[in-house]
Scaffold this motif. Sequence first.
Motif, PDB file in Angstrom:
ATOM      1  N   GLY A   1    -125.037  -2.045 -13.878  1.00 49.98           N
ATOM      2  CA  GLY A   1    -125.499  -2.760 -12.693  1.00 49.98           C
ATOM      3  C   GLY A   1    -124.752  -4.031 -12.356  1.00 49.98           C
ATOM      4  O   GLY A   1    -125.201  -4.798 -11.511  1.00 49.98           O
ATOM      5  N   LYS A   2    -123.582  -4.261 -12.991  1.00 52.20           N
ATOM      6  CA  LYS A   2    -122.886  -5.535 -12.821  1.00 52.20           C
ATOM      7  C   LYS A   2    -121.537  -5.412 -12.116  1.00 52.20           C
ATOM      8  O   LYS A   2    -120.854  -6.416 -11.923  1.00 52.20           O
ATOM      9  CB  LYS A   2    -122.664  -6.190 -14.193  1.00 52.20           C
ATOM     10  CG  LYS A   2    -123.967  -6.514 -14.910  1.00 52.20           C
ATOM     11  CD  LYS A   2    -123.702  -7.072 -16.297  1.00 52.20           C
ATOM     12  CE  LYS A   2    -125.020  -7.377 -17.005  1.00 52.20           C
ATOM     13  NZ  LYS A   2    -124.804  -7.875 -18.385  1.00 52.20           N
ATOM     14  N   LEU A   3    -121.150  -4.213 -11.736  1.00 53.57           N
ATOM     15  CA  LEU A   3    -119.794  -4.028 -11.196  1.00 53.57           C
ATOM     16  C   LEU A   3    -119.791  -3.541  -9.748  1.00 53.57           C
ATOM     17  O   LEU A   3    -118.860  -2.845  -9.329  1.00 53.57           O
ATOM     18  CB  LEU A   3    -119.011  -3.056 -12.085  1.00 53.57           C
ATOM     19  CG  LEU A   3    -118.748  -3.527 -13.514  1.00 53.57           C
ATOM     20  CD1 LEU A   3    -117.968  -2.476 -14.287  1.00 53.57           C
ATOM     21  CD2 LEU A   3    -117.993  -4.859 -13.525  1.00 53.57           C
TER      22      LEU A   3
ATOM     23  N   PRO B   1    -119.015  12.812 -15.786  1.00 60.52           N
ATOM     24  CA  PRO B   1    -119.821  11.687 -16.262  1.00 60.52           C
ATOM     25  C   PRO B   1    -120.821  11.204 -15.215  1.00 60.52           C
ATOM     26  O   PRO B   1    -120.536  11.215 -14.022  1.00 60.52           O
ATOM     27  CB  PRO B   1    -118.777  10.602 -16.547  1.00 60.52           C
ATOM     28  CG  PRO B   1    -117.640  10.935 -15.633  1.00 60.52           C
ATOM     29  CD  PRO B   1    -117.619  12.431 -15.547  1.00 60.52           C
ATOM     30  N   VAL B   2    -121.990  10.779 -15.695  1.00 57.56           N
ATOM     31  CA  VAL B   2    -123.005  10.149 -14.855  1.00 57.56           C
ATOM     32  C   VAL B   2    -123.417   8.866 -15.557  1.00 57.56           C
ATOM     33  O   VAL B   2    -123.773   8.882 -16.743  1.00 57.56           O
ATOM     34  CB  VAL B   2    -124.229  11.058 -14.644  1.00 57.56           C
ATOM     35  CG1 VAL B   2    -125.298  10.332 -13.832  1.00 57.56           C
ATOM     36  CG2 VAL B   2    -123.821  12.353 -13.951  1.00 57.56           C
TER      37      VAL B   2
ATOM     38  N   ARG C   1    -124.252   4.733 -10.702  1.00 53.89           N
ATOM     39  CA  ARG C   1    -123.150   4.068 -10.002  1.00 53.89           C
ATOM     40  C   ARG C   1    -122.087   5.094  -9.615  1.00 53.89           C
ATOM     41  O   ARG C   1    -121.759   6.000 -10.374  1.00 53.89           O
ATOM     42  CB  ARG C   1    -122.566   3.001 -10.928  1.00 53.89           C
ATOM     43  CG  ARG C   1    -121.307   2.310 -10.436  1.00 53.89           C
ATOM     44  CD  ARG C   1    -121.615   1.324  -9.323  1.00 53.89           C
ATOM     45  NE  ARG C   1    -120.563   0.356  -9.202  1.00 53.89           N
ATOM     46  CZ  ARG C   1    -119.347   0.590  -8.686  1.00 53.89           C
ATOM     47  NH1 ARG C   1    -119.044   1.793  -8.247  1.00 53.89           N
ATOM     48  NH2 ARG C   1    -118.463  -0.371  -8.599  1.00 53.89           N
ATOM     49  N   ASP C   2    -121.534   4.939  -8.414  1.00 52.77           N
ATOM     50  CA  ASP C   2    -120.467   5.822  -7.946  1.00 52.77           C
ATOM     51  C   ASP C   2    -119.219   5.658  -8.822  1.00 52.77           C
ATOM     52  O   ASP C   2    -118.833   4.541  -9.169  1.00 52.77           O
ATOM     53  CB  ASP C   2    -120.124   5.495  -6.489  1.00 52.77           C
ATOM     54  CG  ASP C   2    -119.035   6.392  -5.952  1.00 52.77           C
ATOM     55  OD1 ASP C   2    -119.228   7.617  -5.920  1.00 52.77           O
ATOM     56  OD2 ASP C   2    -117.967   5.861  -5.585  1.00 52.77           O
ATOM     57  N   ILE C   3    -118.610   6.768  -9.164  1.00 50.86           N
ATOM     58  CA  ILE C   3    -117.400   6.775  -9.989  1.00 50.86           C
ATOM     59  C   ILE C   3    -116.243   7.285  -9.143  1.00 50.86           C
ATOM     60  O   ILE C   3    -116.321   8.373  -8.567  1.00 50.86           O
ATOM     61  CB  ILE C   3    -117.582   7.664 -11.231  1.00 50.86           C
ATOM     62  CG1 ILE C   3    -118.733   7.135 -12.101  1.00 50.86           C
ATOM     63  CG2 ILE C   3    -116.299   7.752 -12.039  1.00 50.86           C
ATOM     64  CD1 ILE C   3    -119.126   8.074 -13.228  1.00 50.86           C
ATOM     65  N   THR C   4    -115.191   6.514  -9.075  1.00 48.59           N
ATOM     66  CA  THR C   4    -114.024   6.918  -8.275  1.00 48.59           C
ATOM     67  C   THR C   4    -113.150   7.919  -9.021  1.00 48.59           C
ATOM     68  O   THR C   4    -112.696   8.912  -8.446  1.00 48.59           O
ATOM     69  CB  THR C   4    -113.179   5.684  -7.902  1.00 48.59           C
ATOM     70  OG1 THR C   4    -114.001   4.747  -7.203  1.00 48.59           O
ATOM     71  CG2 THR C   4    -112.000   6.074  -7.027  1.00 48.59           C
TER      72      THR C   4
ATOM     73  N   TYR D   1    -116.497  -2.868  -7.262  1.00 49.58           N
ATOM     74  CA  TYR D   1    -115.287  -2.448  -7.979  1.00 49.58           C
ATOM     75  C   TYR D   1    -115.221  -0.926  -8.057  1.00 49.58           C
ATOM     76  O   TYR D   1    -116.232  -0.247  -8.244  1.00 49.58           O
ATOM     77  CB  TYR D   1    -115.273  -3.001  -9.401  1.00 49.58           C
ATOM     78  CG  TYR D   1    -115.053  -4.495  -9.480  1.00 49.58           C
ATOM     79  CD1 TYR D   1    -113.766  -5.030  -9.471  1.00 49.58           C
ATOM     80  CD2 TYR D   1    -116.139  -5.365  -9.570  1.00 49.58           C
ATOM     81  CE1 TYR D   1    -113.567  -6.400  -9.544  1.00 49.58           C
ATOM     82  CE2 TYR D   1    -115.950  -6.740  -9.641  1.00 49.58           C
ATOM     83  CZ  TYR D   1    -114.658  -7.246  -9.625  1.00 49.58           C
ATOM     84  OH  TYR D   1    -114.463  -8.601  -9.691  1.00 49.58           O
ATOM     85  N   LYS D   2    -114.018  -0.403  -7.935  1.00 51.02           N
ATOM     86  CA  LYS D   2    -113.796   1.018  -8.159  1.00 51.02           C
ATOM     87  C   LYS D   2    -113.676   1.244  -9.666  1.00 51.02           C
ATOM     88  O   LYS D   2    -113.064   0.435 -10.373  1.00 51.02           O
ATOM     89  CB  LYS D   2    -112.536   1.487  -7.429  1.00 51.02           C
ATOM     90  CG  LYS D   2    -112.616   1.294  -5.914  1.00 51.02           C
ATOM     91  CD  LYS D   2    -111.368   1.790  -5.231  1.00 51.02           C
ATOM     92  CE  LYS D   2    -111.386   1.451  -3.734  1.00 51.02           C
ATOM     93  NZ  LYS D   2    -112.558   2.019  -3.057  1.00 51.02           N
ATOM     94  N   LEU D   3    -114.232   2.357 -10.133  1.00 50.13           N
ATOM     95  CA  LEU D   3    -114.301   2.615 -11.564  1.00 50.13           C
ATOM     96  C   LEU D   3    -113.538   3.876 -11.946  1.00 50.13           C
ATOM     97  O   LEU D   3    -113.635   4.902 -11.267  1.00 50.13           O
ATOM     98  CB  LEU D   3    -115.751   2.783 -12.012  1.00 50.13           C
ATOM     99  CG  LEU D   3    -116.723   1.633 -11.745  1.00 50.13           C
ATOM    100  CD1 LEU D   3    -118.110   2.005 -12.269  1.00 50.13           C
ATOM    101  CD2 LEU D   3    -116.234   0.349 -12.398  1.00 50.13           C
ATOM    102  N   MET D   4    -112.794   3.787 -13.059  1.00 49.88           N
ATOM    103  CA  MET D   4    -112.316   4.973 -13.754  1.00 49.88           C
ATOM    104  C   MET D   4    -113.101   5.033 -15.069  1.00 49.88           C
ATOM    105  O   MET D   4    -112.983   4.137 -15.902  1.00 49.88           O
ATOM    106  CB  MET D   4    -110.814   4.926 -14.055  1.00 49.88           C
ATOM    107  CG  MET D   4    -110.324   6.197 -14.772  1.00 49.88           C
ATOM    108  SD  MET D   4    -108.651   6.097 -15.451  1.00 49.88           S
ATOM    109  CE  MET D   4    -107.662   6.121 -13.953  1.00 49.88           C
TER     110      MET D   4
END
Length: 264
Positions: free
Chosen positions: A202-204, A219-220, A225-228, A207-210
């Motif tokens: 809940g802190k990012l 992965p979930v 959170r949405d994962i790019t 930001y786009k994430l890998m």
Amino acid sequence: MRRLTILLMAICIAFVAVNDVDAATKKKRRSRKAQRTKKVVKPKRMVVQEIVNDNGILCEDTCSHVHGIDMSHYQGNVFWDTLANNTETRYVYLKATEGGDRIDAAFERNIVMAHVYGLKVGSYHFYRPRTDQQKQLQNFVSQCIPEEQDLIPMIDIETTQGMGTDEFCDSLFRFLDMVEEVYHQKPLLYTFRNFYNRHLLGKLDGYKLMIAMYLPEEPVLDDNRDITMWQYTGKGRVEGVNGYVDKSRFMGNHVLREIRFRHH
């Protein structure tokens, strides 16, 4: 007279040597730029299939997702001309730096050759939360040169180095703000699913994430959170690389243009 002749010969030899060294230095400075602009005829496509944990062929040979790799000196001497055969590899993230003073030994050659063979290139920094943020920034900026980037910078977040979550996040977010200020865009953040759930939940936002997770299912995250991007294996195989390589792909409808470096 003989001594004078020998002295004059020595001076001439020294003058020639100095000129040779100066010419070599200038040639080296030009070589990185020249190699990047060199025209290369790409070899014909070679489809590479891969099996992980006996679960079958990964989707890269049949799906429509955009796939790529990340590499460092651990991959040794990469045969970039052979790697270019695998047209499924569309992008590469290269380790540039770690902490306050470590520069990856293969970075300079890798970034030149990746450009030569037409891959979209980004650079990443391995973050050390107990190392001074300014030193880390200077180290990364010395290697991650905007003119050489196709993709936004990536920050590799894998360790708290014994810090509590709050202290670790204070350190990390100060650094991320500094990176954004220099490059005028938020970096891509790389971390493992379990590390995210434990320390970054809940802190990012923004930001786009890998996300790295080496299991067959996508992965979930615990906060949904949405994962790019998803790094789905640390034991991938690619023609032209001896040994294992990390492989990743875009999730869902995410596409490569979302992480393009914005040049100002």
